[in-house]
Design an enzyme around this catalytic site. Structure first.
Site, PDB file in Angstrom:
ATOM      1  N   GLU A 102       4.528  -5.040   7.184  1.00 33.65           N
ATOM      2  CA  GLU A 102       3.789  -3.955   7.837  1.00 33.65           C
ATOM      3  C   GLU A 102       4.210  -3.741   9.289  1.00 33.65           C
ATOM      4  O   GLU A 102       4.172  -2.624   9.793  1.00 33.65           O
ATOM      5  CB  GLU A 102       2.273  -4.232   7.792  1.00 33.65           C
ATOM      6  CG  GLU A 102       1.655  -4.100   6.407  1.00 33.65           C
ATOM      7  CD  GLU A 102       1.667  -5.377   5.595  1.00 33.65           C
ATOM      8  OE1 GLU A 102       2.422  -6.305   5.937  1.00 33.65           O
ATOM      9  OE2 GLU A 102       0.924  -5.440   4.606  1.00 33.65           O
ATOM     10  N   ALA A 136       0.857  -1.175   0.000  1.00 33.40           N
ATOM     11  CA  ALA A 136       0.000   0.000   0.000  1.00 33.40           C
ATOM     12  C   ALA A 136       0.896   1.227   0.000  1.00 33.40           C
ATOM     13  O   ALA A 136       2.062   1.164   0.409  1.00 33.40           O
ATOM     14  CB  ALA A 136      -0.888  -0.024   1.233  1.00 33.40           C
ATOM     15  N   GLU A 159      -0.638  -9.226  -0.647  1.00 31.28           N
ATOM     16  CA  GLU A 159      -2.068  -9.459  -0.402  1.00 31.28           C
ATOM     17  C   GLU A 159      -2.872  -9.439  -1.702  1.00 31.28           C
ATOM     18  O   GLU A 159      -3.814 -10.216  -1.873  1.00 31.28           O
ATOM     19  CB  GLU A 159      -2.590  -8.405   0.590  1.00 31.28           C
ATOM     20  CG  GLU A 159      -1.971  -8.587   1.968  1.00 31.28           C
ATOM     21  CD  GLU A 159      -2.210  -7.394   2.882  1.00 31.28           C
ATOM     22  OE1 GLU A 159      -1.660  -6.304   2.593  1.00 31.28           O
ATOM     23  OE2 GLU A 159      -2.945  -7.533   3.858  1.00 31.28           O
ATOM     24  N   GLY A 217       0.614  -4.927   0.805  1.00 29.64           N
ATOM     25  CA  GLY A 217      -0.567  -5.000  -0.059  1.00 29.64           C
ATOM     26  C   GLY A 217      -0.281  -5.676  -1.394  1.00 29.64           C
ATOM     27  O   GLY A 217      -1.191  -6.237  -2.008  1.00 29.64           O
TER      28      GLY A 217
HETATM   29  N1  CAA Z   1       4.549   3.240  -0.672  1.00 34.18           N
HETATM   30  C1  CAA Z   1       4.954   4.404  -1.220  1.00 34.18           C
HETATM   31  N2  CAA Z   1       6.100   4.543  -1.922  1.00 34.18           N
HETATM   32  C2  CAA Z   1       6.882   3.460  -2.072  1.00 34.18           C
HETATM   33  C3  CAA Z   1       6.535   2.202  -1.508  1.00 34.18           C
HETATM   34  C4  CAA Z   1       5.306   2.116  -0.806  1.00 34.18           C
HETATM   35  N3  CAA Z   1       4.856   0.957  -0.281  1.00 34.18           N
HETATM   36  N4  CAA Z   1       7.511   1.334  -1.795  1.00 34.18           N
HETATM   37  C5  CAA Z   1       8.438   1.993  -2.502  1.00 34.18           C
HETATM   38  N5  CAA Z   1       8.064   3.285  -2.665  1.00 34.18           N
HETATM   39  C6  CAA Z   1       8.785   4.363  -3.360  1.00 34.18           C
HETATM   40  C7  CAA Z   1       9.978   4.822  -2.542  1.00 34.18           C
HETATM   41  O1  CAA Z   1       9.577   5.751  -1.558  1.00 34.18           O
HETATM   42  C8  CAA Z   1      10.834   5.425  -3.624  1.00 34.18           C
HETATM   43  O2  CAA Z   1      10.329   6.700  -3.936  1.00 34.18           O
HETATM   44  P1  CAA Z   1      11.338   7.970  -4.035  1.00 34.18           P
HETATM   45  O3  CAA Z   1      12.254   7.631  -5.178  1.00 34.18           O
HETATM   46  O4  CAA Z   1      10.428   9.100  -4.303  1.00 34.18           O
HETATM   47  O5  CAA Z   1      12.047   8.026  -2.734  1.00 34.18           O
HETATM   48  C9  CAA Z   1      10.574   4.518  -4.819  1.00 34.18           C
HETATM   49  O6  CAA Z   1       9.351   3.845  -4.542  1.00 34.18           O
HETATM   50  C10 CAA Z   1      11.656   3.460  -4.993  1.00 34.18           C
HETATM   51  O7  CAA Z   1      11.793   2.763  -3.765  1.00 34.18           O
HETATM   52  P2  CAA Z   1      13.200   2.603  -3.003  1.00 34.18           P
HETATM   53  O8  CAA Z   1      14.100   3.737  -3.318  1.00 34.18           O
HETATM   54  O9  CAA Z   1      12.890   2.368  -1.555  1.00 34.18           O
HETATM   55  O10 CAA Z   1      13.724   1.281  -3.694  1.00 34.18           O
HETATM   56  P3  CAA Z   1      14.709   0.197  -3.072  1.00 34.18           P
HETATM   57  O11 CAA Z   1      15.058  -0.715  -4.197  1.00 34.18           O
HETATM   58  O12 CAA Z   1      15.796   0.839  -2.314  1.00 34.18           O
HETATM   59  O13 CAA Z   1      13.812  -0.610  -2.001  1.00 34.18           O
HETATM   60  C11 CAA Z   1      11.859  -1.749  -1.238  1.00 34.18           C
HETATM   61  C12 CAA Z   1      12.730  -1.370  -2.431  1.00 34.18           C
HETATM   62  C13 CAA Z   1      12.627  -2.717  -0.315  1.00 34.18           C
HETATM   63  C14 CAA Z   1      10.633  -2.477  -1.779  1.00 34.18           C
HETATM   64  C15 CAA Z   1      11.467  -0.497  -0.443  1.00 34.18           C
HETATM   65  O14 CAA Z   1      10.945   0.469  -1.348  1.00 34.18           O
HETATM   66  C16 CAA Z   1      10.421  -0.735   0.604  1.00 34.18           C
HETATM   67  O15 CAA Z   1      10.744  -1.238   1.671  1.00 34.18           O
HETATM   68  N6  CAA Z   1       9.153  -0.374   0.334  1.00 34.18           N
HETATM   69  C17 CAA Z   1       8.077  -0.466   1.275  1.00 34.18           C
HETATM   70  C18 CAA Z   1       7.655  -1.920   1.477  1.00 34.18           C
HETATM   71  C19 CAA Z   1       6.560  -1.988   2.526  1.00 34.18           C
HETATM   72  O16 CAA Z   1       6.759  -1.713   3.683  1.00 34.18           O
HETATM   73  N7  CAA Z   1       5.331  -2.402   2.106  1.00 34.18           N
HETATM   74  C20 CAA Z   1       4.186  -2.481   2.979  1.00 34.18           C
HETATM   75  C21 CAA Z   1       3.381  -1.219   2.903  1.00 34.18           C
HETATM   76  S1  CAA Z   1       2.079  -1.111   4.101  1.00 34.18           S
HETATM   77  C22 CAA Z   1       0.857  -2.086   3.461  1.00 34.18           C
HETATM   78  O17 CAA Z   1       0.969  -2.655   2.408  1.00 34.18           O
HETATM   79  C23 CAA Z   1      -0.394  -2.186   4.298  1.00 34.18           C
HETATM   80  C24 CAA Z   1      -1.344  -3.231   3.845  1.00 34.18           C
HETATM   81  O18 CAA Z   1      -1.444  -4.285   4.405  1.00 34.18           O
HETATM   82  C25 CAA Z   1      -2.226  -3.014   2.712  1.00 34.18           C
END
Ligand code: CAA
Length: 261
Positions: free
Chosen positions: A135, A69, A115, A112
């Site tokens: 999460e 998400a 999911e 998400g």
């Molecule tokens: N939401 C918003 N933006 C996201 C995102 C997310 N879930 N995942 C990645 N992005 C964005 C980053 O912020 C980044 O944007 P900027 O360039 O503007 O900074 C861009 O995508 C590229 O990401 P990274 O620079 O972080 O890329 P990376 O290769 O270094 O890392 C990653 C990749 C490990 C997937 C890392 O992006 C990450 O940890 N993302 C979040 C993963 C996460 O926690 N997901 C769960 C979300 S909560 C949820 O999903 C609730 C639910 O149950 C529905």
């Protein structure tokens, strides 16, 4: 094959009897915000309403199926905002489509994204795919069905380990624990998804709908209720033209010509 139709956050196309939805928000690794939800659900419901479509494939990019998400869109919300806004409710319509859905996953399928894949009927994973429910590291828990569907997919103890630790698993482990249907080389992912989707979509549509409804019941209903539903659906298929054709073709030792009715 149709040309890609571009929306704001997804692309769609039709290839024979298969509808494709490609998540296309590369700047956010396909993070799922309300616009993505709206567009994916609209595309899936349109395919689902089309009797010319017998399977749907949802996919992302080489780098990410979906990284979860949209954290930036959620960060400032209050509990009331999330509860009153019924935050992920729109996705239920995606999970409810009657048409079989294949998730073709390369790269990250986190939160998400994992999911969303678990709302599908088949998960084909590239060997680059990485799954997880991280999460907990954000101070929340899975909110798009992850605690429920992951337990049903892999059993309590694997699901609990992943949800409580946020640990991310590689494709081979995901396959071993039953989170994916099959792992394929990344370069073959779309070809394999297209072949499987075409094979499914060539099957008689009434039987596909019935099979998916019965399989869904296995995850939701007590055994006796699921068996009753299966019995009812099985009987109902004997009133379809495709049952007559399928069984006649077997007797006549020829390929069936289904009309999907
Ligand atoms: N939401 C918003 N933006 C996201 C995102 C997310 N879930 N995942 C990645 N992005 C964005 C980053 O912020 C980044 O944007 P900027 O360039 O503007 O900074 C861009 O995508 C590229 O990401 P990274 O620079 O972080 O890329 P990376 O290769 O270094 O890392 C990653 C990749 C490990 C997937 C890392 O992006 C990450 O940890 N993302 C979040 C993963 C996460 O926690 N997901 C769960 C979300 S909560 C949820 O999903 C609730 C639910 O149950 C529905």
């Amino acid at each position: 094959m149709d040309e890609d139709r571009r929306n704001t956050t997804i692309r769609t196309r039709v290839d024979g009897r298969v509808g494709w939805i490609t998540l296309d928000r590369p700047e956010a690794l396909n993070a799922l915000n309300s616009e993505v939800a709206r567009e994916v659900v609209a595309a899936a419901l349109a395919f689902d309403a089309d009797e010319g479509i017998g399977a749907i494939v949802i996919t992302g990019s080489d780098r990410a199926f979906a990284a979860g998400a949209d954290i930036k869109a959620m960060e400032g919300l209050t509990g009331r905002d999330v509860a009153v806004g019924n935050h992920f409710h729109a996705w239920q319509s995606f999970a409810d489509v009657r048409t079989p859905v294949i998730a073709a996953v390369a790269g990250y399928a986190l939160g998400g994204g994992c999911e969303l894949a678990m709302m599908c009927d088949v998960i084909l994973a590239a060997d680059t795919a990485r799954f997880g429910q991280p999460e907990i590291t954000l101070g929340v828990i899975p909110g798009m069905g992850g605690t429920q569907r992951l337990v049903r997919a892999v059993g309590y103890f694997k699901a609990a380990e992943l949800v409580l630790s946020g640990r991310i698993v590689e494709a081979d482990e995901a396959e071993r624990i039953g989170l994916v249907s099959r792992v394929v080389p990344a370069e073959a992912l779309h070809e394999e998804a297209a072949a499987l989707a075409a094979a499914i979509a060539s099957k008689p549509l009434p039987a596909l709908y019935a099979a998916k409804a019965a399989l869904d019941a296995a995850l939701e209903a007590p055994l006796a209720e699921g068996l009753r539903l299966e019995k009812h659906l099985f009987a109902s298929l004997f009133d379809t033209a495709d049952q007559k054709e399928g069984m006649a073709a077997f007797r006549e030792k020829r390929e069936p010509r289904f009309t999907h009715r």
